[in-house]
Design an enzyme around this catalytic site. Sequence first.
Site, PDB file in Angstrom:
ATOM      1  N   LYS A 208    -156.476  38.244  34.462  1.00  0.00           N
ATOM      2  CA  LYS A 208    -157.233  37.944  35.678  1.00  0.00           C
ATOM      3  C   LYS A 208    -158.637  38.548  35.628  1.00  0.00           C
ATOM      4  O   LYS A 208    -158.958  39.371  34.789  1.00  0.00           O
ATOM      5  CB  LYS A 208    -156.466  38.437  36.911  1.00  0.00           C
ATOM      6  CG  LYS A 208    -155.259  37.531  37.221  1.00  0.00           C
ATOM      7  CD  LYS A 208    -154.535  37.925  38.495  1.00  0.00           C
ATOM      8  CE  LYS A 208    -153.388  36.942  38.759  1.00  0.00           C
ATOM      9  NZ  LYS A 208    -152.564  37.346  39.905  1.00  0.00           N
ATOM     10  N   ARG A 242    -145.714  40.359  35.570  1.00  0.00           N
ATOM     11  CA  ARG A 242    -145.858  38.921  35.299  1.00  0.00           C
ATOM     12  C   ARG A 242    -146.989  38.758  34.296  1.00  0.00           C
ATOM     13  O   ARG A 242    -148.142  39.059  34.622  1.00  0.00           O
ATOM     14  CB  ARG A 242    -146.160  38.211  36.618  1.00  0.00           C
ATOM     15  CG  ARG A 242    -146.332  36.707  36.533  1.00  0.00           C
ATOM     16  CD  ARG A 242    -146.635  36.142  37.919  1.00  0.00           C
ATOM     17  NE  ARG A 242    -146.872  34.723  37.874  1.00  0.00           N
ATOM     18  CZ  ARG A 242    -148.026  34.159  37.528  1.00  0.00           C
ATOM     19  NH1 ARG A 242    -149.057  34.919  37.220  1.00  0.00           N
ATOM     20  NH2 ARG A 242    -148.140  32.846  37.496  1.00  0.00           N
TER      21      ARG A 242
HETATM   22  C1  7PJ Z   1    -149.464  35.612  40.721  1.00  0.00           C
HETATM   23  C2  7PJ Z   1    -148.441  34.725  40.981  1.00  0.00           C
HETATM   24  C3  7PJ Z   1    -149.273  36.994  41.034  1.00  0.00           C
HETATM   25  C4  7PJ Z   1    -147.076  36.392  41.804  1.00  0.00           C
HETATM   26  C5  7PJ Z   1    -150.123  33.651  40.146  1.00  0.00           C
HETATM   27  C6  7PJ Z   1    -152.685  33.634  37.720  1.00  0.00           C
HETATM   28  C7  7PJ Z   1    -152.668  33.018  39.062  1.00  0.00           C
HETATM   29  N1  7PJ Z   1    -147.246  35.093  41.511  1.00  0.00           N
HETATM   30  N2  7PJ Z   1    -148.864  33.493  40.617  1.00  0.00           N
HETATM   31  N3  7PJ Z   1    -148.056  37.323  41.586  1.00  0.00           N
HETATM   32  N4  7PJ Z   1    -150.514  34.936  40.185  1.00  0.00           N
HETATM   33  N5  7PJ Z   1    -145.914  36.799  42.335  1.00  0.00           N
HETATM   34  O1  7PJ Z   1    -151.673  33.871  37.069  1.00  0.00           O
HETATM   35  O2  7PJ Z   1    -153.840  33.912  37.268  1.00  0.00           O
HETATM   36  O3  7PJ Z   1    -150.132  37.868  40.875  1.00  0.00           O
HETATM   37  S1  7PJ Z   1    -151.076  32.331  39.554  1.00  0.00           S
END
Ligand code: 7PJ
Length: 270
Positions: A208, A242
């Site tokens: 990010k 994640r």
């Molecule tokens: C996140 C997500 C996060 C959770 C995305 C990206 C954007 N779900 N989905 N937490 N980010 N729970 O991966 O850059 O930070 S999509």
Amino acid sequence: MGILNVTPDSFSDGGQHAMRGDALRHAERMMLEGADMIDIGGESTRPGAPPVPLDEELERVIPLIEQLHGANVPLSVDTYKPEVMRRALIAGADLINDIWGFRMPGAVEAVRESNCGLCVMHMLGEPQTMQLGEPAYGEVVGEVRQFLEERVAVLRQAGIARERISVDPGFGFGKAVVEHNYALLARLADTAPRAEPPYPILAGMSRKSMIGAVTGRPAPERVAGSVAAAVLAAERGAAIVRVHDVAQTVDALKVWAALRDAANHAGPRS
Ligand code: 7PJ
């Protein structure tokens, strides 16, 4: 948690079939690399991305869940649409990961009757607009925690067992890139609702802007920075990270865990 984006901009644009084949191979690779969970997303939520119509999201996500169901790894689905949640659960999803924190009308109802896990994420504003203005908070950690407390209370009142719920401060979702995101990481445990035992925290910082802002690198070159962030999140209490780069993150977390175990066994020096 390994990230599986099923969106044309992240995979080959050779149509639905090629996209699904790429996604399946990528999921298999992440499992081999040690992912304990796969997070399937059919809509890009990067700032400014256009929303994906319901039919298109279903078409991307549901066949993949059906094909990966039965593989030895829990399946999470990254969606805020109640209809996608419902269909994903029928197809065999184990966890619904909602960047909207189950605020869309019908979202709570969509997950209530199943026994799936839930990830409740904080977001200020909406994906299309969240980074357009300057995100403003009085005190970001306390405000994120308060939001998560309110959402968890709504879920608990709907009869959802506490064991099903995890929480996420939502790195990058309506946060000033450096100031807010690093304040949240610094006090990660304080972003979760005050509860005993605590709700598990999920942290998603992989590739990010908060990594790019301090390394000066574009997204594909943010691996080392992202791995550092994952370890620092684990150190501060994250139960789930994640990530895109599963192999590298798993190695780093093994080193972190070995150190933690040694420190726990060594006891205080006399
Ligand atoms: C996140 C997500 C996060 C959770 C995305 C990206 C954007 N779900 N989905 N937490 N980010 N729970 O991966 O850059 O930070 S999509």
